[in-house]
Design an enzyme around this catalytic site. Structure first.
Site, PDB file in Angstrom:
ATOM      1  N   VAL A  10       0.862  -1.176   0.000  1.00  0.00           N
ATOM      2  CA  VAL A  10       0.000   0.000   0.000  1.00  0.00           C
ATOM      3  C   VAL A  10       0.898   1.226   0.000  1.00  0.00           C
ATOM      4  O   VAL A  10       1.841   1.314   0.786  1.00  0.00           O
ATOM      5  CB  VAL A  10      -0.925   0.023   1.235  1.00  0.00           C
ATOM      6  CG1 VAL A  10      -1.798   1.275   1.225  1.00  0.00           C
ATOM      7  CG2 VAL A  10      -1.786  -1.231   1.279  1.00  0.00           C
ATOM      8  N   CYS A  11       0.626   2.146  -0.921  1.00  0.00           N
ATOM      9  CA  CYS A  11       1.345   3.416  -0.981  1.00  0.00           C
ATOM     10  C   CYS A  11       2.849   3.163  -1.111  1.00  0.00           C
ATOM     11  O   CYS A  11       3.288   2.386  -1.946  1.00  0.00           O
ATOM     12  CB  CYS A  11       1.004   4.254   0.249  1.00  0.00           C
ATOM     13  SG  CYS A  11       1.459   5.991   0.148  1.00  0.00           S
TER      14      CYS A  11
END
Length: 342
Positions: A103-104
């Site tokens: 994520v990210c």
């Protein structure tokens, strides 16, 4: 039972971890026995997030039978990526897991560990230049919400981690369960992985600008007429004053701004696999497919069918999608501005 190991490190972004965890937790309520969530770290104990809040993690080295490794991002990711112990743990767990995801900025850990070499991937747009410089062997597409390449998934930050988790739930348990989880989260289902991180609305809005509320109204009422006269009345200005002031602040004439927002909304609906082009045209304020087609050509340089072809069933690798070139929504507003100046 699918064990989801969520890798934490000091100064991780808490929503990168807890957003996807919430989606899996809710899916587990609907289908008991489907998921077991395990926050993990290189050592057991409390791990402090960048917000100061802590999560209790277990030692990842003692966890067996991991189905999905999900790596959070955050301010501490560069220190984590420079830690050989953390990288060794990521490689070891990933080698045994059926799925690996980030994520990210968690993509930094996967890339540093060699797990993204030669693959398409995404991360938060603000880190794209640095990421490309550091990891030239990764084919970064910083415009995407999430990307799946085989068993490896990457997502932009922060809410995109929830998009990614919902796509995984759809693959594991079916669309109905994923949709119910999204409804419980009060979250859009299904924002496609191919959708842009960028928004024409954000690109137009000026912080503290006099037309910020009006832009929000426009985006929420695309099906309405939204003529210059209607918008001017809402702004308590004459049509001539309104057009001049709006153009000066937003960079687009009002009609062009409305068209850009309608194209963005329609493109998202088509990429999501909306079942009726006619319905999309009506809901987004075009009235009919032909008017929508002309607007798409004018704003993006491509017909709606390009967005339609990008729609793929849940669980399909982005590599198998149409090779038609992506149209960044950030470019939509830029093209419309240029057209407005001519």
């Amino acid at each position: 039972m699918r064990k989801i190991a969520v890798l934490l490190f000091p100064d991780f972004q808490i929503l990168d971890a807890t957003g996807p965890m919430a989606a899996f937790e809710i899916a587990e309520r609907y289908v008991p026995g489907s998921y077991a969530l395990h926050p993990v770290a290189i050592e057991a104990g409390l791990v402090r997030s960048s917000s100061g809040a802590c999560l209790q993690a277990r030692d990842a080295r003692g966890l067996r039978g991991v189905h999905t490794l999900l790596v959070a991002g955050g301010d501490g990711v560069e220190r984590a990526a420079a830690c050989e112990t953390t990288l060794r743990l990521v490689r070891n767990v990933a080698a045994r897991a059926q799925r690996v995801a980030s994520v990210c900025s968690g993509a930094y850990l996967l890339a540093q560990g060699g797990l993204l070499d030669g693959l398409r991937a995404t991360t938060h747009w603000s880190r794209s230049r640095d990421f490309v410089r550091r990891f030239p062997g990764v084919r970064l597409d910083a415009d995407r919400i999430f990307i799946r390449e085989g068993r490896v998934w990457t997502s932009a930050g922060i809410s995109a981690g929830i998009d990614l988790a919902l796509a995984m739930i759809a693959e594991d348990l079916g669309d109905q369960t994923a949709r119910r989880a999204a409804q419980q989260l009060v979250f859009y289902y299904r924002r496609p992985g191919g959708q842009s991180q960028f928004s024409a609305l954000l690109d137009m809005a000026v912080p503290g600008g006099r037309f910020a509320d009006l832009l929000d109204h426009m985006r929420a009422h695309l099906r309405e007429r939204l003529s210059v006269e209607d918008l001017a009345e809402r702004a308590h200005l004459s049509p001539r004053q309104f057009s001049r002031l709006f153009h000066a602040e937003v960079g687009l004439p009002p009609a062009r701004a409305v068209e850009s927002l309608r194209v963005e909304a329609a493109r998202a609906a088509l990429e999501s696999g909306a079942d009726s082009v006619q319905r999309v045209a009506v809901q987004c304020g075009f009235g009919n497919p032909e008017r929508m087609r002309r607007s798409f050509q004018r704003v993006t340089g491509a017909p709606p069918s390009t967005a339609r072809r990008r729609a793929a069933p849940s669980g399909t690798s982005t590599a198998s999608r149409s090779s038609a070139p992506a149209v960044r929504v950030a470019d939509v507003a830029a093209r419309a501005r240029a057209a407005g100046r001519r």
